[in-house]
Design an enzyme around this catalytic site. Structure first.
Site, PDB file in Angstrom:
ATOM      1  CD1 TRP A 135       0.339  13.003  -2.730  1.00 52.66           C
ATOM      2  CD2 TRP A 135      -1.295  12.189  -4.227  1.00 52.66           C
ATOM      3  NE1 TRP A 135      -0.606  14.211  -2.745  1.00 52.66           N
ATOM      4  CE2 TRP A 135      -1.559  13.012  -4.280  1.00 52.66           C
ATOM      5  CE3 TRP A 135      -2.632  11.368  -5.214  1.00 52.66           C
ATOM      6  CZ2 TRP A 135      -2.557  13.900  -4.948  1.00 52.66           C
ATOM      7  CZ3 TRP A 135      -3.349  11.945  -5.571  1.00 52.66           C
ATOM      8  CH2 TRP A 135      -3.822  13.196  -5.988  1.00 52.66           C
ATOM      9  CG  ASN A 158      -6.228  15.501  -3.609  1.00 53.97           C
ATOM     10  OD1 ASN A 158      -6.451  13.899  -4.003  1.00 53.97           O
ATOM     11  ND2 ASN A 158      -5.508  16.213  -4.439  1.00 53.97           N
ATOM     12  CG  ASP A 159      -8.825  16.552  -3.203  1.00 53.80           C
ATOM     13  OD1 ASP A 159      -8.548  16.982  -3.392  1.00 53.80           O
ATOM     14  OD2 ASP A 159     -10.273  17.457  -4.181  1.00 53.80           O
ATOM     15  CD  GLN A 195      -9.496  12.523  -6.450  1.00 55.70           C
ATOM     16  OE1 GLN A 195      -8.561  12.826  -7.218  1.00 55.70           O
ATOM     17  NE2 GLN A 195     -10.141  11.590  -6.601  1.00 55.70           N
ATOM     18  CG  ASP A 232     -14.003  18.732  -8.278  1.00 52.46           C
ATOM     19  OD1 ASP A 232     -14.015  17.606  -8.682  1.00 52.46           O
ATOM     20  OD2 ASP A 232     -14.101  20.255  -7.389  1.00 52.46           O
ATOM     21  CD  GLU A 262     -10.223  23.041  -7.574  1.00 52.38           C
ATOM     22  OE1 GLU A 262      -9.617  22.025  -8.201  1.00 52.38           O
ATOM     23  OE2 GLU A 262      -9.063  23.747  -6.709  1.00 52.38           O
TER      24      GLU A 262
END
Length: 632
Positions: A60, A62-63, A81, A180, A229
């Site tokens: 997995w 993400n960002d 991430q 962030d 964010e």
């Protein structure tokens, strides 16, 4: 114990029905080689992208986090991430095309980041070594932390050491909660400045040594508040224009302005944050991060492209799984990873339910300004041209597609680059370029533009007199008269009249006559293009009705330059990568990214198509098959 026995029975019974892909995903998640960057993952998943960045070993993601160019070793770094609880994965490249996977840069191994190492940025200090520093948040949203390279002479900067004085910003010392961190920059006074996202926008801090930070105030003093964010703040290279960006409400918004370095104030010159036409990407794209590439004086953008396979709203489990199957997978997931509550658990469960991976990064994009200096433009990096398979190249020109008809192209593939130019003045319909299309027409993902230049018009209204051209026509949509008017430089207005011998008559006028009520007429004034729309339509992308893929049409506005408000030609630059479709319209004036999951093995065809309202003329279409950036 009895409870343990019952849990064991549930797990055994549940796992008996798990699909092979889900069982494989669970077992992969349990393997220790997930921490070994030298291991090789292989997969038969046809939806796994081949030239978009996905980490190896598969997991997995993400960002994008802390991307930067290292001028000392001339390497690009991308962190992201990775896994759950979150860590920072790490990859390095010399060209931003081919990537070497490195060990995890930062694990969740300190008291303050046990719940996960959340998003952040990289900053190059102005010391002789140009030391890169990683600044990041943690899962509790109340601390900001730093990490430094363990060995600056290592060309890959493989190992990182967290600062012993972490956290450097904390709510315990009066800082607002948030996360962030942005890349830092210097003020004329010599202070370092850095912001992070809060529920009031981007809060700004300053430091003389990068270790001790003091709150300054809000960077978005005249913009709406709300949880921001992954904020970002940077100048467009070679200009005085600054970009302030926020990830909020599931989208990445930007606003432009100037920056007063002495007063540390950003003064907005464009619409406020949240304008629906001021988006990095109209599709599935979030939590983006830019960095400055000093080797070519350019600003580069990365963005997270999530999955579009949701959970069943009735059973609250991923589509394609029974409740018992989900119980088993969920139990193993939480037992193995012990994650904190999260907003993206659905993405993680989808990962386990499918092939053991989820999400990808967008293609890296260069950010520039349009000719007016009022809007952002995006350009795919020239470096990616190396992926083109020269022997697969094909091109066609001057193809006119009849209304509600299609013209197949002599090319196939699931990894494609397509550059199409559409004649806006000769087209009177939605113009489609169908990709990942099956030969029997049951599956196709549509990319296209709305070519209609309808402008403003008035139903049940006549403009009698002033006609210089009256043509009997067989179309029933009166707005097509607008296009006829635009094709004549001396046309100021038009009227469509419903009457025989055909469907009606289009009357072009040299002036704008007075209005009269008339139920058989529709009238309008000359109205040049100021914008059109681009779309990706996944309504017919898959015949699989069990995976819950998003079957929707997503539309975004293409705003034209005021210096060329009515372009005759509009280009579409399209990248197809297994389950990713990424498009750039009108020289990057609008970008859209979607996920699509074709089911049929023969869904690798391409065709041109016109809507029902009229024909479409494709001036040129170029297609290349693209090679993979992976060896597994």
């Amino acid at each position: 114990t009895m409870l343990a026995t019952l849990i064991g029975i549930v797990v055994v019974l549940g796992c008996q029905g798990i699909p092979a892909s889900a069982a494989a995903a669970v077992s992969e998640s349990d393997h220790q080689h997930h921490n070994d960057p030298t291991s090789t993952d292989t997969t038969s998943d046809v939806h796994l992208p081949q030239f978009h960045f996905i980490p190896r070993p598969l997991n997995w993601m993400n960002d994008p986090n802390g991307p930067f160019y290292d001028p000392v070793h001339q390497r690009y770094h991308l962190m992201y991430q990775y896994k759950t609880p979150r860590t920072w994965g790490h990859a390095v490249s010399t060209d931003m095309v081919y990537w070497t996977m490195l060990p995890i840069a930062m694990n969740n191994d300190e008291w303050y980041d046990k719940g996960g190492v959340f998003s952040g940025s990289a900053t190059l200090l102005d010391d002789p070594q140009q030391t890169p520093v990683l600044s990041y948040a943690v899962s509790t949203n109340d601390m900001q932390c730093l990490a430094f390279p363990a060995n600056r002479s290592d060309p890959n900067l493989t190992d990182w050491i967290k600062y012993e004085g972490n956290p450097v910003i904390s709510t315990k010392t009066g800082a607002p909660p948030g996360r962030d961190d942005t890349t830092a920059w210097k003020s004329p006074s010599g202070d370092w400045l850095m912001a992070y996202g809060t529920n009031q926008g981007a809060v700004l801090f300053k430091s003389q040594n990068f270790l001790n930070w003091t709150k300054v105030g809000l960077l978005n003093k005249d913009d709406p508040t709300g949880m921001w964010e992954c904020p970002d703040f940077y100048p467009i290279p070679g200009t005085a224009t600054y970009v302030l960006k926020a990830s909020t409400e599931g989208r990445d918004f930007w606003t432009l302005g100037t920056y007063d370095k002495k007063s540390i104030e950003f003064n907005r010159s464009s619409s406020e944050m949240g304008d629906a036409t001021q988006l990095y990407d109209y599709g599935k794209f979030y939590a983006s991060k830019t960095f400055y590439d000093s080797s070519q004086n350019r600003q580069i953008l990365w963005g997270w492209v999530p999955e579009e396979r949701p959970v069943n709203p009735t059973t609250l489990v991923p589509y394609g799984m029974s409740v018992w199957e989900c119980v088993c997978v969920s139990f193993l997931f939480f037992f193995l990873f012990k994650p904190k509550p999260c907003s993206d658990c659905n993405d993680k469960l989808v990962q386990l339910a499918h092939q053991g991976w989820a999400s990808t990064q967008s293609l890296p994009r260069e950010i520039t300004l349009n000719a007016d200096g009022t809007r952002l433009r995006y350009r795919v990096l020239d470096e990616l041209k190396v992926l083109r398979n020269a022997s697969s190249y094909m091109t066609v020109s001057d193809i006119t597609v009849a209304p509600d008809a299609a013209v197949p192209l002599n090319v196939r593939g699931r990894q494609l680059e397509i550059i199409a130019t559409i004649n806006m003045t000769a087209s009177a319909s939605d113009c489609y370029l169908d990709v990942l299309s099956s030969s029997d027409g049951r599956e196709f993902t549509s990319v296209g533009i709305t070519a209609e230049n309808y402008g403003s018009y008035m139903e049940n209204t006549d403009m009698p007199g002033g006609d210089f051209n009256v043509t009997n026509v067989n179309y029933t949509d009166p707005r097509i008269c607008q296009k006829e008017c635009m094709a004549h430089s001396n046309c100021s207005a038009w009227t469509y009249v419903t009457r025989p011998p055909l469907a009606g008559a289009c009357c072009l006028k040299g002036n704008v006559p007075a209005l009269n009520p008339n139920p058989t007429c529709t009238s309008g004034v000359r109205s040049p293009f100021t914008s059109t729309s681009v779309f990706i339509d996944t309504t017919n992308s898959s015949i699989n009705t069990t995976d819950g893929h998003a079957a929707t049409r997503t539309t975004g506005q293409v705003v034209f330059d005021t210096s060329n408000p009515s372009p005759a030609l509009l280009d579409l630059h399209i990248f197809v990568d297994a389950s990713v479709v990424e498009i750039y319209a009108y020289n990057g004036a609008a970008v859209m990214t979607r996920r699509t999951y074709p089911y049929l093995p023969q869904s690798d065809h391409v065709q041109l198509r016109a809507g029902q309202a009229g024909e479409c003329t494709f001036t040129t279409v170029e297609v290349w098959q693209l090679n993979s950036i992976y060896t597994d």
